[in-house]
Scaffold this motif. Structure first.
Motif, short mmCIF file in Angstrom:
data_model
loop_
_atom_site.label_atom_id
_atom_site.label_comp_id
_atom_site.label_asym_id
_atom_site.label_seq_id
_atom_site.Cartn_x
_atom_site.Cartn_y
_atom_site.Cartn_z
N ILE A 67 74.17 27.71 66.46
CA ILE A 67 72.88 27.05 66.27
C ILE A 67 72.92 25.71 67.01
O ILE A 67 73.91 24.99 66.98
CB ILE A 67 72.59 26.80 64.77
CG1 ILE A 67 72.62 28.10 64.00
CG2 ILE A 67 71.29 26.06 64.57
CD1 ILE A 67 71.46 28.99 64.24
N SER A 68 71.82 25.37 67.66
CA SER A 68 71.76 24.11 68.40
C SER A 68 71.77 22.93 67.42
O SER A 68 71.26 23.04 66.29
CB SER A 68 70.50 24.04 69.26
OG SER A 68 69.35 23.85 68.45
N LEU A 69 72.32 21.83 67.86
CA LEU A 69 72.36 20.63 67.02
C LEU A 69 70.95 20.17 66.67
O LEU A 69 70.71 19.67 65.57
CB LEU A 69 73.13 19.51 67.73
CG LEU A 69 73.64 18.38 66.86
CD1 LEU A 69 74.46 18.88 65.69
CD2 LEU A 69 74.46 17.40 67.68
N GLN A 70 70.00 20.38 67.56
CA GLN A 70 68.60 20.02 67.28
C GLN A 70 68.06 20.81 66.09
O GLN A 70 67.43 20.25 65.20
CB GLN A 70 67.75 20.27 68.51
CG GLN A 70 66.28 19.93 68.32
CD GLN A 70 65.47 20.22 69.59
OE1 GLN A 70 65.99 20.60 70.62
NE2 GLN A 70 64.17 20.02 69.48
N ASN A 71 68.31 22.12 66.05
CA ASN A 71 67.84 22.93 64.92
C ASN A 71 68.63 22.64 63.65
O ASN A 71 68.08 22.72 62.55
CB ASN A 71 67.90 24.42 65.27
CG ASN A 71 66.77 24.82 66.18
OD1 ASN A 71 65.75 24.13 66.27
ND2 ASN A 71 66.95 25.91 66.89
N ILE A 72 69.90 22.29 63.80
CA ILE A 72 70.69 21.91 62.63
C ILE A 72 70.12 20.63 62.03
O ILE A 72 70.02 20.50 60.82
CB ILE A 72 72.18 21.75 63.00
CG1 ILE A 72 72.78 23.12 63.33
CG2 ILE A 72 72.95 21.07 61.87
CD1 ILE A 72 74.17 23.07 63.90
N ARG A 73 69.71 19.69 62.88
CA ARG A 73 69.10 18.45 62.39
C ARG A 73 67.85 18.75 61.57
O ARG A 73 67.63 18.16 60.52
CB ARG A 73 68.73 17.53 63.54
CG ARG A 73 69.88 16.79 64.12
CD ARG A 73 69.45 15.77 65.17
NE ARG A 73 70.61 15.26 65.84
CZ ARG A 73 71.42 14.36 65.30
NH1 ARG A 73 71.17 13.87 64.11
NH2 ARG A 73 72.48 13.94 65.95
N LEU A 74 67.03 19.68 62.03
CA LEU A 74 65.82 20.05 61.28
C LEU A 74 66.20 20.64 59.92
O LEU A 74 65.58 20.31 58.90
CB LEU A 74 64.98 21.05 62.08
CG LEU A 74 64.33 20.53 63.36
CD1 LEU A 74 63.71 21.67 64.14
CD2 LEU A 74 63.31 19.46 63.03
N ALA A 75 67.20 21.50 59.90
CA ALA A 75 67.63 22.11 58.64
C ALA A 75 68.20 21.06 57.69
O ALA A 75 67.87 21.04 56.50
CB ALA A 75 68.67 23.21 58.91
N VAL A 76 69.04 20.17 58.21
CA VAL A 76 69.64 19.13 57.37
C VAL A 76 68.58 18.17 56.84
O VAL A 76 68.62 17.77 55.68
CB VAL A 76 70.75 18.36 58.14
CG1 VAL A 76 71.19 17.10 57.41
CG2 VAL A 76 71.94 19.28 58.38
N ASP A 77 67.61 17.83 57.66
CA ASP A 77 66.51 16.96 57.20
C ASP A 77 65.80 17.60 56.02
O ASP A 77 65.40 16.92 55.08
CB ASP A 77 65.52 16.67 58.32
CG ASP A 77 66.04 15.67 59.34
OD1 ASP A 77 67.04 14.99 59.04
OD2 ASP A 77 65.45 15.58 60.44
N ASN A 78 65.65 18.92 56.06
CA ASN A 78 64.98 19.62 54.97
C ASN A 78 65.84 19.67 53.72
O ASN A 78 65.32 19.66 52.61
CB ASN A 78 64.61 21.03 55.42
CG ASN A 78 63.57 21.65 54.53
OD1 ASN A 78 63.87 22.02 53.41
ND2 ASN A 78 62.37 21.76 55.04
N LEU A 79 67.16 19.69 53.87
CA LEU A 79 68.07 19.76 52.73
C LEU A 79 68.43 18.38 52.17
O LEU A 79 68.88 18.26 51.04
CB LEU A 79 69.38 20.45 53.13
CG LEU A 79 69.31 21.91 53.52
CD1 LEU A 79 70.66 22.39 54.03
CD2 LEU A 79 68.83 22.76 52.36
#
Length: 191
Positions: A89-101
């Motif tokens: 997974i790209s770091l950009q998409n991981i950032r979106l997921a982490v922001d949500n969590l």
């Protein structure tokens, strides 16, 4: 349902956990322990902290000689990020997921399974949601957060920690790391 979608309107029943969800967020772990338990390098941890991907919630570094302290929840998120990175997974998409969590408590995070098709991260709270994703050909891999919590709870208990009580660090059993001498001197001067 994508992890990027809000779950504020879900009234699903909550199943009680079958295991202890780790130490309270008043117990912190220093950088070397956070790295070892999460399975990441110091460089990764430092970069993620400097770029606000995963910040220590107990104590951030405030200059030369200061120590970051990561909570159990922080280390759980570090392990999730590591798992997502390992699957491509790209770091950009991981950032979106982490922001949500980020603003969720350990109880809420520990009830989800993250499923991804390699691009989008989906949050599943039931077997039916996972089956729906797999049936649609979307899901390629999953990160079972309850299993990570269970493993982390068992692993982290063997490592030294620091209990935060007010402005000082208080002892918690034989597993507590005392303040280093420099930090103790600073504490005395500021009092």
């Amino acid at each position: 349902m994508s992890i990027f979608d809000s779950h504020d309107d879900i009234d699903a029943p909550v199943q009680e956990s079958l295991f202890d969800l780790g130490p309270s967020d008043e117990v912190g772990y220093r950088v070397p322990i956070a790295c070892q338990v999460a399975g990441i390098t110091y460089r990764q941890l430092d970069y993620w902290a400097r770029t606000d991907l995963v910040n220590p919630s107990i104590r951030n570094a405030t200059g030369s000689g200061s120590q970051r302290l990561y909570s159990f929840t922080d280390i759980l998120v570090l392990k999730i990020v590591k798992g997502l990175l390992d699957t491509g997974i790209s770091l950009q998409n991981i950032r979106l997921a982490v922001d949500n969590l980020r603003d969720r408590g350990i109880n809420e995070i520990s009830e989800i399974t993250l499923v991804s098709d390699g691009t989008t991260v989906y949050e599943c709270r039931s077997n039916d949601e996972i089956i729906d994703l797999l049936g649609g050909g979307q899901g390629v891999f999953a990160i079972a957060v309850p299993q990570i919590v269970k493993e982390l709870t068992g692993t982290i208990s063997a490592f030294p920690s620091e209990r935060i009580g007010g402005d000082a660090v208080a002892e918690e059993s034989d597993n507590v790391v005392a303040l280093d001498e420099l930090a103790a001197r600073r504490e005395r001067r500021s009092s």
